[in-house]
Scaffold this motif. Sequence first.
Motif, mmCIF file in Angstrom:
data_model
loop_
_atom_site.group_PDB
_atom_site.id
_atom_site.type_symbol
_atom_site.label_atom_id
_atom_site.label_comp_id
_atom_site.label_asym_id
_atom_site.label_seq_id
_atom_site.Cartn_x
_atom_site.Cartn_y
_atom_site.Cartn_z
ATOM 1 N N GLU A 138 2.563 5.003 -9.260
ATOM 2 C CA GLU A 138 2.531 6.228 -8.459
ATOM 3 C C GLU A 138 1.687 7.282 -9.161
ATOM 4 O OE1 GLU A 138 6.012 8.274 -7.231
ATOM 5 O OE2 GLU A 138 7.004 6.487 -6.414
ATOM 6 N N ASN A 177 -1.631 9.479 -2.723
ATOM 7 C CA ASN A 177 -2.148 8.109 -2.658
ATOM 8 C C ASN A 177 -2.874 7.737 -3.962
ATOM 9 O OD1 ASN A 177 -3.201 5.642 -2.022
ATOM 10 N ND2 ASN A 177 -4.156 6.289 -0.102
ATOM 11 N N ASP A 194 0.821 -1.200 0.000
ATOM 12 C CA ASP A 194 0.000 0.000 0.000
ATOM 13 C C ASP A 194 0.862 1.259 0.000
ATOM 14 O OD1 ASP A 194 -2.478 -1.347 0.075
ATOM 15 O OD2 ASP A 194 -2.222 -1.717 2.220
ATOM 16 N N PHE A 195 0.204 2.374 -0.252
ATOM 17 C CA PHE A 195 0.854 3.675 -0.215
ATOM 18 C C PHE A 195 1.454 3.935 1.166
ATOM 19 C CE2 PHE A 195 0.342 8.372 0.368
ATOM 20 C CZ PHE A 195 1.292 8.771 -0.553
ATOM 21 N N GLN A 196 2.703 4.366 1.164
ATOM 22 C CA GLN A 196 3.454 4.715 2.373
ATOM 23 C C GLN A 196 3.651 3.538 3.309
ATOM 24 O OE1 GLN A 196 1.635 8.257 4.060
ATOM 25 N NE2 GLN A 196 2.834 9.569 2.672
ATOM 26 N N GLN A 203 -4.613 5.188 -4.599
ATOM 27 C CA GLN A 203 -5.903 4.553 -4.366
ATOM 28 C C GLN A 203 -7.031 5.554 -4.227
ATOM 29 O OE1 GLN A 203 -3.795 1.815 -1.341
ATOM 30 N NE2 GLN A 203 -5.649 0.667 -1.858
ATOM 31 N N ARG A 204 -6.695 6.821 -4.077
ATOM 32 C CA ARG A 204 -7.719 7.863 -4.053
ATOM 33 C C ARG A 204 -8.087 8.295 -5.475
ATOM 34 N NH1 ARG A 204 -5.402 11.792 0.824
ATOM 35 N NH2 ARG A 204 -5.610 10.273 2.508
#
Length: 370
Positions: A353, A362, A261-263, A364-365
Amino acid sequence: MLALWYAPAVTFAQPNESAARQQLDALGQEIDSLSQRLSATGQARDSAERELKEVETELADTHQRLDTLQAERRQLNEETTQLLQHRDRLQAERDAQYTALAQQLAALYRLGPTPQLKLLLNQNDPAELDRMQAYLNRLTQARQQRLADIGRLDTALADTQHALSERQTRLDTLADELEAQSALLAQRTTERRGVVATLDDRYGSEADRLADLNQSREQAEQQLRAIQAELARLSQPTPTTHITRTQGDLPWPVQGSITADFQRRDGVHYNGIVIQANEGTAVTAVHSGRVVFAEWMRGFGNLLIIDHGDQIMTLHAHLQQFSARPGQQVSRGDEIGRVGNSGGQSRSALYFEVRRGGEPINPQRWIARR
């Protein structure tokens, strides 16, 4: 060596094309110089990574060459099938012409030799004589037309057979080229496996490996920030594609499960997401834009960047190969590459990215929920 290309869309006015080109050239030189400075910080330690870059770049080229050859073979097979069907139609038409000619000749044969003389001697009615003479004339003209049609069909058949022969020769050559490229692909894959093993062996612990990955990420971040900064200074930036209106509704660049996942801070992958997918799966553009970067980069492997305007860029890393080139305009859904494991990854996946103003946000947004 990094290669960056950028050009404004044709819908924008370009009052000074020469100055714009000089600006683009300067941008490429600046990014190249930055790459060389970053690489010089650990040349001895990074000899294996330079070898990895070389072999993975050659692997990508080999995959692309194979794709090109296979696409040409498919096209030739389709053309061969069409030519065979055309030949069959020509042969059937020629056979029909021969049959019709035989019927005409049979009719003339029944009239016997010198039919015109017989008509002249045997007919008392001048009107009947004219009618029969007209019939003979039409029969002669029809016979001549049949012979001309047969000649035309023979020529067309010869041309078709020649084209078939040429395509078969090219197909035979393609088979040899495909075999050679497949052998080269196997060789490069073996070489890559050895280089990756060498890279893995140099780490004394997992902590050392993560430290090196973070160093790779920091160097890549400097390059990415430089790219974004230079793009922002261009006098004619990428025009808007209204990508911001699609936030939360963008298609996935590839179908698969998210494995990072992100970060998630466990290495180089925490400014985006990792989508697991089979090697060779097509990667598509999530929105229209222009490819501004397609090159191997440490930590990312084969990396492709699309500028969508409005300071939004999407990054696609660990590609097996590129299907789009710098400067190329792409639309939503266009294939831009294939899923791979470049950059020394142990398994195939796409790293994706989204960046705004050079800063990662992010993904996923932005992509649609499922």
